[in-house]
Design an enzyme around this catalytic site. Structure first.
Site, mmCIF file in Angstrom:
data_model
loop_
_atom_site.group_PDB
_atom_site.id
_atom_site.type_symbol
_atom_site.label_atom_id
_atom_site.label_comp_id
_atom_site.label_asym_id
_atom_site.label_seq_id
_atom_site.Cartn_x
_atom_site.Cartn_y
_atom_site.Cartn_z
ATOM 1 N N LYS A 52 0.837 -1.214 0.000
ATOM 2 C CA LYS A 52 0.000 0.000 0.000
ATOM 3 C C LYS A 52 0.867 1.258 0.000
ATOM 4 O O LYS A 52 0.645 2.182 -0.789
ATOM 5 C CB LYS A 52 -0.908 0.011 1.237
ATOM 6 C CG LYS A 52 -2.010 -1.017 1.193
ATOM 7 C CD LYS A 52 -2.792 -0.999 2.505
ATOM 8 C CE LYS A 52 -3.866 -2.053 2.531
ATOM 9 N NZ LYS A 52 -4.642 -2.020 3.787
ATOM 10 N N ALA A 70 -0.785 0.658 6.144
ATOM 11 C CA ALA A 70 -1.048 -0.257 7.257
ATOM 12 C C ALA A 70 -2.039 -1.323 6.830
ATOM 13 O O ALA A 70 -2.867 -1.103 5.948
ATOM 14 C CB ALA A 70 -1.584 0.510 8.463
ATOM 15 N N ASP A 71 -1.944 -2.475 7.466
ATOM 16 C CA ASP A 71 -2.905 -3.540 7.245
ATOM 17 C C ASP A 71 -3.039 -4.345 8.525
ATOM 18 O O ASP A 71 -2.043 -4.571 9.218
ATOM 19 C CB ASP A 71 -2.492 -4.447 6.091
ATOM 20 C CG ASP A 71 -3.668 -5.250 5.587
ATOM 21 O OD1 ASP A 71 -4.453 -4.691 4.794
ATOM 22 O OD2 ASP A 71 -3.829 -6.406 6.014
ATOM 23 N N THR A 72 -4.257 -4.777 8.836
ATOM 24 C CA THR A 72 -4.534 -5.509 10.068
ATOM 25 C C THR A 72 -5.182 -6.844 9.752
ATOM 26 O O THR A 72 -6.069 -6.925 8.897
ATOM 27 C CB THR A 72 -5.479 -4.680 10.973
ATOM 28 O OG1 THR A 72 -4.862 -3.418 11.243
ATOM 29 C CG2 THR A 72 -5.763 -5.394 12.289
ATOM 30 N N GLY A 107 0.475 -4.495 10.424
ATOM 31 C CA GLY A 107 1.744 -4.171 9.789
ATOM 32 C C GLY A 107 1.730 -2.713 9.400
ATOM 33 O O GLY A 107 0.702 -2.189 8.962
#
Length: 191
Positions: A52, A70-72, A107
């Site tokens: 991203k 960010a990624d969850t 992340g």
């Protein structure tokens, strides 16, 4: 900060967290599919956050900018539990989490663009969440609210799903979707 600060995410929860801490930023959502190639949660979130941030940084014309990707994901029993596909999938996920402890991984990738140079920093944060046991009726009622349908792990700790959370170990904001304190500690060292 002399940099333009850019959030490479359309997540309303990430936007709210940044607004909550008084950050001034612009939202430029990353485009493209979120496809996980690793089944290890920490690797998956690092890969997705970097993808991203890199995609948005690649589109920028600004000389000086900080791009935040960010990624969850939610993981239980070594398996990544994504956003539910439908109500039956939401019920399956919530039944798995009921009475158990799972991990939430976010992340984060920060790309600093300055004077034609590009530096990239990545990390992940893990928070353990223990859920109270839930009855089928509680799960069905919660699903009918619609809240679980766009959330990793099929619940929102910052919303109606909070009533099912017994305890957390780690950063609450990480479970919402962004470990803001750790991010601003990192950015503070870079500025």
């Amino acid at each position: 900060m002399a940099y333009k600060f850019i959030l490479a995410s359309a997540s309303p929860r990430r936007r709210e967290l940044l607004e909550q801490v008084g950050a001034e930023f612009e939202v430029i959502p990353a485009q493209g599919e979120e496809k996980i190639t690793s089944n290890k949660p920490q690797d998956a979130v690092l890969e997705l956050s970097a993808r991203k941030a890199r995609e948005v940084a690649g589109r920028l014309q600004e000389a000086d900018a900080v791009v935040l990707g960010a990624d969850t994901v939610v993981a239980f029993g070594g398996n990544i539990l994504g956003k539910p596909r439908d109500e039956a999938d939401a019920a399956r996920i919530l039944s798995l989490l009921s009475g158990n402890t799972h991990s939430v991984y976010t992340g984060v990738t920060v790309i600093v663009l300055q004077g034609g140079e590009r530096k990239e920093y990545s990390f992940y944060e893990e928070t353990e969440v223990t859920m109270y046991p839930m009855t089928e009726q509680q799960i069905s009622s919660y699903i009918r609210t619609g809240e679980p349908m766009d959330k990793a792990g099929a619940y929102g700790i910052q919303g109606k799903g909070a009533v099912f959370v017994e305890k957390i170990q780690g950063d609450y904001n990480n479970v919402v979707g962004l470990p803001v304190a750790k991010i601003f500690q990192l950015i503070g060292k870079l500025a």
